[in-house]
Scaffold this motif. Structure first.
Motif, PDB file in Angstrom:
ATOM      1  N   ASN A 132      25.873  11.382   8.645  1.00  0.00           N
ATOM      2  CA  ASN A 132      27.111  11.016   7.946  1.00  0.00           C
ATOM      3  C   ASN A 132      28.304  10.821   8.861  1.00  0.00           C
ATOM      4  N   LYS A 133      28.158  11.180  10.135  1.00  0.00           N
ATOM      5  CA  LYS A 133      29.210  10.975  11.127  1.00  0.00           C
ATOM      6  C   LYS A 133      28.537  10.518  12.414  1.00  0.00           C
ATOM      7  N   ILE A 134      28.999   9.394  12.950  1.00  0.00           N
ATOM      8  CA  ILE A 134      28.425   8.872  14.182  1.00  0.00           C
ATOM      9  C   ILE A 134      29.541   8.704  15.210  1.00  0.00           C
ATOM     10  N   ASN A 135      29.400   9.395  16.344  1.00  0.00           N
ATOM     11  CA  ASN A 135      30.418   9.365  17.383  1.00  0.00           C
ATOM     12  C   ASN A 135      30.300   8.089  18.214  1.00  0.00           C
ATOM     13  N   ILE A 136      31.422   7.406  18.368  1.00  0.00           N
ATOM     14  CA  ILE A 136      31.460   6.151  19.114  1.00  0.00           C
ATOM     15  C   ILE A 136      32.642   6.197  20.066  1.00  0.00           C
ATOM     16  N   SER A 137      32.352   6.177  21.341  1.00  0.00           N
ATOM     17  CA  SER A 137      33.402   6.208  22.358  1.00  0.00           C
ATOM     18  C   SER A 137      33.280   5.012  23.291  1.00  0.00           C
ATOM     19  N   SER A 138      32.156   4.919  23.982  1.00  0.00           N
ATOM     20  CA  SER A 138      31.997   3.911  25.031  1.00  0.00           C
ATOM     21  C   SER A 138      32.079   2.482  24.503  1.00  0.00           C
ATOM     22  N   ASP A 139      31.489   2.208  23.335  1.00  0.00           N
ATOM     23  CA  ASP A 139      31.486   0.837  22.812  1.00  0.00           C
ATOM     24  C   ASP A 139      32.907   0.307  22.633  1.00  0.00           C
ATOM     25  N   VAL A 140      33.785   1.132  22.067  1.00  0.00           N
ATOM     26  CA  VAL A 140      35.163   0.700  21.809  1.00  0.00           C
ATOM     27  C   VAL A 140      35.946   0.587  23.111  1.00  0.00           C
ATOM     28  N   GLY A 167      26.616   7.604  19.925  1.00  0.00           N
ATOM     29  CA  GLY A 167      26.363   6.484  19.018  1.00  0.00           C
ATOM     30  C   GLY A 167      26.557   5.114  19.626  1.00  0.00           C
ATOM     31  N   SER A 168      27.041   5.025  20.867  1.00  0.00           N
ATOM     32  CA  SER A 168      27.273   3.730  21.503  1.00  0.00           C
ATOM     33  C   SER A 168      25.983   3.184  22.105  1.00  0.00           C
TER      34      SER A 168
END
Length: 288
Positions: free
Chosen positions: A228-236, A211-212
């Protein structure tokens, strides 16, 4: 308010919004995410990948569980991309409320069989299960990388059969994203019509990995169409550590609060933006 994935995503599925699932490997990032969620009055998912758990240690997971119980917002603690049964068993014993078993690189029938076995194990103790059908690509810049840099798109009819036969609570689908930050000149285009077809076939909440670094308008539209669920790792992580590099240009800083507080503030801006983008802000009231 600690809960499992099935419960936290039920409101999102019914009300057509998505909940960000933030990969969280350190206490500093955890602090920023909880603060952002409380400010936005938003439900959230804290994801900890097996490699992140190995780095942070089981004591870190205990602190995540404690923070989830203390806060007024709904929080799910999810194992991201578990690939082996021993990882799943460890996650359940440690206190995760949701697990992902990623057998997406296996043949269809084997993927179904593995997911069904994990569901039988996890559901017995109230832990939710996420499966994956299709293959998310990778930019080779993230620990969540799959076995291929190529995307194998999810087939809608296969998704319907997979959900019926496996018993998973949520399904990660491949519609055009990749893990990691996209290199210059490469930008994904989501197949939103494919998403629409999958959602018509599958009633359970759908998940978008990678999601990033995607276009805001596409991610927002996907969250309205059934993701309904979006994975975000790199952006944060990128926001946090880019600010950290900037702060550490001052060679005289050595106190953690002087170094990390500006980094936490920077990553909170990203998290708050995601809550607004996905329609999650203000939705904690749905769980009260």
């Amino acid at each position: 308010m600690l809960m499992n994935m099935e419960k936290i995503l039920s409101a999102a599925n019914e009300n057509c919004f998505a909940i960000p699932a933030f990969n969280t490997p350190t206490s500093m990032i955890l602090r920023g995410l909880i603060e952002a969620g409380e400010e936005a009055d938003a439900p959230m998912i804290i994801e900890i990948h097996p490699d992140e758990l190995e780095f942070a240690g089981e004591s870190f997971l205990k602190s995540v569980i404690e923070e989830a119980h203390k806060t007024h917002i709904p929080v799910c603690i999810h194992m991201d991309h578990g690939s082996r049964k021993d990882q799943i068993v460890k996650a359940i014993r440690c206190g995760y409320t949701s697990v992902m078993i990623d057998a997406s690189s296996r043949p269809f029938e084997e993927n179904v069989s593995i997911c069904r076995e994990v569901c039988e194990l996890a559901h017995a103790v109230g832990v939710s299960v996420e499966g994956e059908l299709g293959t998310i690509g990778t930019t080779n810049q993230d620990i969540e990388s799959t076995t291929s840099t190529e995307i194998r798109y999810t087939d809608p009819e296969a998704a319907k059969r997979f959900v019926e036969e496996s018993g998973v609570d949520t399904l990660a689908v491949a519609i055009g994203t990749c893990h990691g930050i996209y290199p210059e000149g490469r930008q994904p285009k989501l197949e939103l019509e494919r998403l629409r077809e999958i959602k018509e076939k599958v009633g359970i909440p759908l998940v978008l990995h990678g999601g990033s670094a995607n276009r805001d308008e596409e991610i927002a539209e996907a969250s309205r169409m059934g993701i309904n669920k979006i994975n975000i790792s790199s952006d944060v992580k990128d926001a946090f550590y880019q600010k950290c590099r900037e702060v550490l240009q001052n060679p005289y800083l050595r106190e953690p609060e002087d170094i990390y507080m500006p980094c936490i503030a920077q990553m909170k801006k990203v998290a708050l933006h995601k809550f607004e983008l996905l329609g999650t802000a203000g939705k904690a009231k749905l769980y009260k």
